[in-house]
Structure formats: C-alpha cells, structure tokens
Write an enzyme that holds these catalytic residues in place. Structure first.
Site: not given
Length: 787
Positions: A431, A433
């Site tokens: 997502c 990171e």
C-alpha cells in the site's frame, strides 16, 4: 493496444478465478515420499522448491510474449498447506461466497479431503504458531485489538533491486560458491548453518534455471508445430530468451522483463508472501536496455510497449491466494499488491524521470488493469510534466497511480539507518510501506486497532464484546478528573497491547526462522549470499518490522469529543457518555448530534482536534519504535488499513466521535468519513501535523467529483495540492474521482457498473467486488469539487 494485447487482456479479465491444488499436492508428495531425512531444513526447503518447479504444469497462453503462470492456467490460484491448511469448510465458503469467490471443482475438493488435509492438518506452520501463543495474545487477537499477517502467510514483503538486471543465476551461483569457500569452521560457530543455507541457495538458483529451460523446451515444441510464420519466429525468439535468462544477465529489454517474471514466479511459488513482491522502480531498471536497443535499431517504442502490456497481463493473471479466518475478512480481495514505482531520483540525487517513465504511464492508462498497482515517486527534482501526466490518469477515475513523496521516503529510510544511496534506490511497496529495494527485509506484522483500545480503556481494561478482562485496570473512567487522566490510562493500554503484539510477532518470526527458511528469496536480496544467512534469519542488509496503526481519524475525533464535552465544557458526564456509547446513542440523540456537528474534527486544519492527532501519534510511536525482533529487525510504525478498518469497526460498539456501532473506523490517516468540511487543502494541513518522517508510511485518501476536472486548470490545481502537501513532508496521497450518486446507483444496479474501479485504501478494486460495508465507507468519504 494491439489485437494480441486486446485478446490477452480479455482472456485475463474473463478467466475463472479458482483454487488449484497442484502446488499443494506437489509439496505434499515431496514431504511424503521424496525428502531425505538427513537434509537440513534449508536444504529440504530448497529441494521441495525444486520438486515443485520441476513438476508443475507449464502454461503458454496463445499469443503472449512473456511466459509463466503461478498455477496451471491464468487465475488458477495455488495454496500453501505447509503455511496454513484450508479446511473443507473454507473451500466451500470460497466456492460459494457472493463476491471475490474462488471456484473449487470436485477434483480439487477431493484432493484436499483425501490427501492434503490428512497430511498437513495439525502440522502446518500456523498450527505451530497458534499452539505457542499465550492467553493474553489470544484474548487480544480474538477481541480485534490487532491482526497478525504471518500467522497464515509467509514473510515476503520486499522488492527486487538491481541485482537481477546485472547478474544471471550462474553468476549468483559463483557468488554462493565463493561464500562457501570463505567459511571458517574453526572460529565461526555458525559456519555449519551458513554452509547449509548456501547449499540451499545454490539448489534454488539452479532450480529457477531449470524452470526457465522447461519453458524454453515447451516453446520450441510449439514452434515446430506452428503454421503461422510470424508466430513461429516469435516462439523461437521466446525460447532463446528463456534459455538465456535467468541463467545469464539480461542483454535485451525482452530478456529483462522475462528474467524478472521468472524470479517473481520463483518467489511466489516458494512461499506465499502475498504482500507485493515486485520489480520496484521498473523505469530505472528497463531504461538502459531500452535506450541501448533503440540506438542499435533492435527495438522500437511500439514493440517495447507491447512487451510491457504483455507483462501487465501476467500480473493480472495472479489473484492473491485466499486466507482463512479473520484475515479473510480484512483482506477480501484478489489484489496481490504488486506496486510499480516510477520516477524519483537517481543514486546521485538527480531527477530520475526518463522516457520509460512516460511509456509505462501510457501502459497503465491504456491497460486499466487492477494489477499491477502503480505509483509515481515525486521529488522536487522531477518536472511538472511528470506529475501532470500522472494526474491526467488519476482524473479518469481508475484510482491509479498513487503519488508518493520521494524526498520524504529518503529521509524516512536514512532516519532508520539506511545509507543515502540505498534510500535513493528505494521506494514504497504494497500500500504505502517504505523500504530499501533489493537490500531490505521489511515485514508487515499486522494491523493495530487504536480506537478499540480507547474502548477498552473506557471500560477499565474490559472488552464489552468478548466479556473478558483483556487490558490493564487503569481506573474507572468515571473517576477521571482531567483529560490528562484519560490520556495516561489510554497510553498505558496502548503500551500493554503493543507489548502483547510484539511478543506474539516474535514467536511467529522465530517459528518461521526455525521451520520455513526461504533460500530462493534470499538469493535476490543483498546481503544474504555474502553472509550465508537466510532472508528470514536476518540475512538482508536491513531488517524492519512494521506495525500498522489503524483508525487515526476515529481515535482523534473520539478523544477530541471527550475532551470538549466531558472535561472542558462539562455538558455531559462520563457516565452518560458511556451509556450512550453502550446503547448506540439510542435515547441520546442530542448528544449524538453534538458529537457529529458541534465538535471539532480532524481534517479541517483545526488544532482543537489536530492536537489529539499529534498526541496519539507520539504515544503510539513511543510504544512501538525500537523494539527488536529475533532476527534483529527494528519495530517501527506505519499508518494504513488496507480493508482492516471495516473489520476493526465491526468488533466495536459506538465510539465517542459519533460513529455508530459495528461501522468502519477511519482508514489510514484520512479524516473520518464526511468529517472534513473545509476542503482538501485543510485535510493536507491537518495530516501534515504528524511527523511522517518517523514512520514507514502513511496513507491519505481524497475524493474528487468528476465535475472538478471539467475545469482546464484542474490538473495544475491537483498537482499544486500534492506539491504543497509534500513540502510539509507528507508521505503519500491518492485520489478517487467519482461521485457518491454513481456509487449508490452501482450498489443498486451492479450489472451496469462491471468496470467501475475505485481506490479503496492503498490499492484499487472493482466496486462490485467490495463488501457492502466497504462500499458504504467509500460512498461516505467527503467529495471535493473545488480547491
């Protein structure tokens, strides 16, 4: 899009998503009949990998240019019984559920019933993990305080770096042999373990060469029978490519793509990393090949584009393997979270945007596929044309690409101890990171439900849903005299549950270190070969464990409401407030109205609310940051939900911000749905008040109406919004371009909206595939039609 690509894209979109028992049967056969009792666990794992890759089906789809499938056919999805075993009930649910189903045919079900389940039940890694967990962890887990990623999938949240574009597997085997030759069996007590790991790595490297050769042989057979001369030549070239790579370093654009794809298949076949193994900064990796061949006249822009489009189809052919239990609820999607990074900076800090960056953006827009997901890394060094081109794709309502702050990511990574060069070569995966690509093992350990912890705090450590004392007894909230009393109690509960989660995560990590090494993934990531140490045992240059905080908007607004109404204005007693929450505001409608409409809300650049955001950030950061895992990883925070904010809300009663019981909490660092009323600029200002540079990633969603983009200046306005947010060190921002009326109509008439794609959290998905709670959460997000 050429006719070939149109056909492949259609095949991918129309392929039936199903469970394939092939890998599960092969791994079962190996451990039943083919393992050598004297082998060490790393060598055993490597030989199991070889057995699978030697015997799995070879699928060559008609007309494709990049070959290799995870299962025996597109969207035939393997399972991993050595990690977790799907029960017959799981299979029945997957086969019959209304959305995001996986068809299970009779043959597959029989294979599970008669072979796979009898062999693995009680012996999977998940069984080991769950048997070792202590009661406080089980109670908190069952209450919905946190989830655990690796209780049923493998540690693979990482990204390929430059190595595979510079070295072939034969070169890597030479590196392995060199490391073996340097082992000191006299003075190094770990020399034997390193020997076994390096031997396993060599088997794994040889295996992927074997796997590619099997494809080459199949392509040669197809070429002999092919009547069409053009396709015959293509098949012969593809066979040659598969003989060259990954055995040798790639020499052409085609070879670079095919090399990566074989590596990708190796990683996701060895184990189930699920979280976003991907090629990372694809434009940087591919541009030298493209530039060289363009100059030589051996490649055209159109041919490169077609190869990329074929590559895109391969990602879309691979749904994420389905989960079991709670994780199935919070990760109910086909998306495998492979995130392509574009743009950013070069190792010397200069602008990295090149012609390939724009070609890939064109591919993203034209292919309009959920997978791979895509993002642009935006630095102050990048030209306006780059961000403007990305926003032009965003305005189509596709939800891609998301936009990341390169300069912030570099600071995040250097703050964590990475070298400047490794940080510049990094980016984001999954997502949002952050990681140092090709050099870091960074694992997501699970989501952390901050609003639920406040609920437990308000019940003196008692969970009103499971009816268990799961937290500390931090005092009856009715006795609290000041807001600081409440914050002190909340901070103690957060630290308590962080400690429980970290202890459990450490048990899980140690179980993987002992039983499930990853020799193939280890040869891809520096410095595993050099140190003779597995990826999951700390062999990577850098090691990080992230705990993902969820519900920042909900917890912020809840604390703000308690501060204002109970402790400052004192217009409601704590006793009455708690009763209202317990009764879901029934009989307390006036209070509910005040909470929703007469209380400061995060997302409006209002310090009366945003001060609580900063307080929660600090106490959460202090509770997590710096703890060490068994492999030597540092625990750090990031703030994202995927879809877990729906699950977390479902285990909660009403919350103090006015949220009703069982409804989703806020997602990422976005405001509570509908609470931001002063426009996107105010949201950005509020979100920038936390220190993103001390995180490993934060997720911010915005929603614009399509009418906003009717203005010719809209692209530059959104670009300026992004630039402004990034100047304040914001990490990430992404956009939905759709109005609520369209989404409501799609709920009523899904048959008319089969192609409607929305941005969920850190990924896009078909609106029709989302559960009703998640659909409603997206509908309720604030729409902006101006800046």
């Amino acid at each position: 899009m050429t006719p070939r690509i149109k056909k492949l894209r259609k095949q991918s979109l129309n392929a039936v998503t199903k469970i394939s028992a092939e890998r599960a049967l092969l791994i079962t056969e190996f451990y039943k009949s083919h393992q050598s009792p004297g082998d060490s666990i790393p060598v055993q794992r490597a030989k199991a990998f070889r057995y699978i890759m030697k015997n799995k089906s070879i699928c060559i789809n008609d007309g494709e240019l990049i070959v290799g499938e995870r299962g025996p056919a597109p969207k035939a999805t393997p399972t991993y019984p050595e990690i977790t075993v799907h029960s017959l009930q799981d299979l029945d649910i997957l086969n019959t559920r209304e959305k995001v189903w996986f068809r299970v045919d009779k043959e597959t079900r029989n294979a599970y019933e008669n072979t796979i389940i009898p062999f693995w039940e009680g012996h999977s890694n998940r069984d080991r993990v769950m048997n070792r967990m202590k009661q406080p962890w089980m109670d908190a887990y069952n209450a919905g305080i946190f989830t655990e990623f690796m209780e049923q999938r493998a540690p693979g949240h990482t990204v390929a770096g430059n190595k595979i574009y510079q070295k072939g597997m034969l070169d890597i085997i030479l590196d392995i042999k060199e490391s073996l030759s340097k082992l000191n069996f006299i003075n190094d007590p770990k020399a034997y373990d390193k020997q076994e790991e390096l031997n396993a790595m060599q088997v794994a490297a040889e295996t992927i060469i074997l796997f590619a050769s099997r494809h080459a042989q199949k392509l040669e057979e197809l070429a002999k029978d092919e009547k069409d001369e053009v396709r015959k030549m293509e098949l012969e070239i593809m066979a040659e490519v598969c003989q060259n790579v990954p055995a040798n370093a790639p020499q052409t654009f085609h070879e670079a793509l095919q090399y990566y794809w074989f590596v990708h298949l190796g990683v996701v076949t060895e184990l189930n990393p699920w979280d976003s193994f991907n090629p990372g900064r694809l434009d940087q990796h591919l541009y030298p090949f493209y530039k060289k061949e363009l100059a030589e006249g051996t490649l055209t822009k159109d041919k490169a584009t077609e190869l990329l489009q074929s590559f895109w189809v391969k990602f879309n052919n691979h749904p994420a393997p389905p989960k079991v239990g709670i994780t199935a609820l919070e990760s109910n999607t086909y998306t495998d979270f492979a995130l392509i990074n574009l743009g950013g900076v070069k190792p010397d800090g200069s602008d990295a945007v090149n012609e390939m960056s724009y070609i890939i953006l064109d591919v993203i827009e034209e292919m309009r596929l959920l997978q791979p997901s895509s993002m642009v890394q935006l630095s102050k060094k990048n030209p306006e044309s780059f961000i403007n081109r990305a926003v032009k794709i965003v305005k189509t309502g596709f939800g891609q690409p998301s936009i990341f702050n390169t300069d912030a990511i570099i600071q995040e990574l250097t703050n964590q101890g990475k070298s400047l060069i490794d940080a510049r070569n990094g980016g984001a995966s999954g997502c949002v990171e952050s990681g140092a690509f090709g050099t870091e093992s960074y694992l997501l350990t699970g989501y952390f439900n901050l609003p639920k912890i406040l609920e437990v705090t308000l019940h003196n450590g008692f969970d009103p849903r499971t009816l268990k004392q799961i937290g500390l007894q931090t005092g009856d909230p009715k006795s609290f005299k000041t807001m600081q009393d409440l914050m002190n109690a909340f901070e103690k509960q957060v630290q308590h549950f962080v400690n429980i989660k970290i202890e459990g995560s450490n048990i899980i990590e140690k179980t993987f270190m002992t039983h499930i090494p990853t020799p193939f993934l280890s040869i891809i990531i520096d410095d595993c070969v050099a140190t003779g140490t597995d990826y999951i045992n700390g062999g990577a240059r850098y090691n990080t464990n992230y705990i993902q905080g969820v519900g920042m908007g909900t917890i912020t607004d809840s604390l703000t409401a308690l501060k204002q109404h109970v402790f400052e204005e004192k217009n409601t007693s704590m006793n009455d407030f708690l009763k209202a929450l317990e009764n879901n505001f029934e009989g307390a409608e006036d209070l509910h109205y005040k909470l929703v409409y007469k209380t400061p809300k995060y997302g409006n650049d209002d310090d009366r609310a945003d001060d609580q955001l900063k307080d929660v950030f600090e106490l959460y950061y202090n509770a997590v940051n710096g703890h060490k895992s068994p492999r030597g990883a540092a625990y750090r925070i990031n703030l994202l939900p995927t879809t877990c904010h729906v699950y977390f809300g479902s285990v909660m009663q009403a919350s103090a911000d006015g949220r009703m019981a069982k409804t989703p909490v806020s997602e990422g660092i976005s405001p509570v749905q509908g609470a931001d009323r002063k426009g996107p600029t105010s949201v950005a200002k509020s979100a920038a008040k936390i220190d993103h540079l001390r995180t490993g990633g934060t997720l911010l969603n915005q929603k614009f109406t399509p009418s906003f983009f009717e203005d010719e200046t809209s692209i530059s306005k959104v670009s300026s919004l992004v630039r402004s947010y990034f100047k304040m060190d914001g990490h990430h921002i992404q956009f939905n371009v759709v109005n609520a009326d369209t989404l409501r109509d799609a709920q009523k008439h899904p048959e008319h909206y089969k192609d409607l794609i929305v941005r969920v959290a850190g990924y896009s998905d078909y609106f029709n595939d989302l559960g009703e709670d998640l659909q409603n959460e997206i509908i309720n997000r604030t729409e902006h039609d101006n800046l």
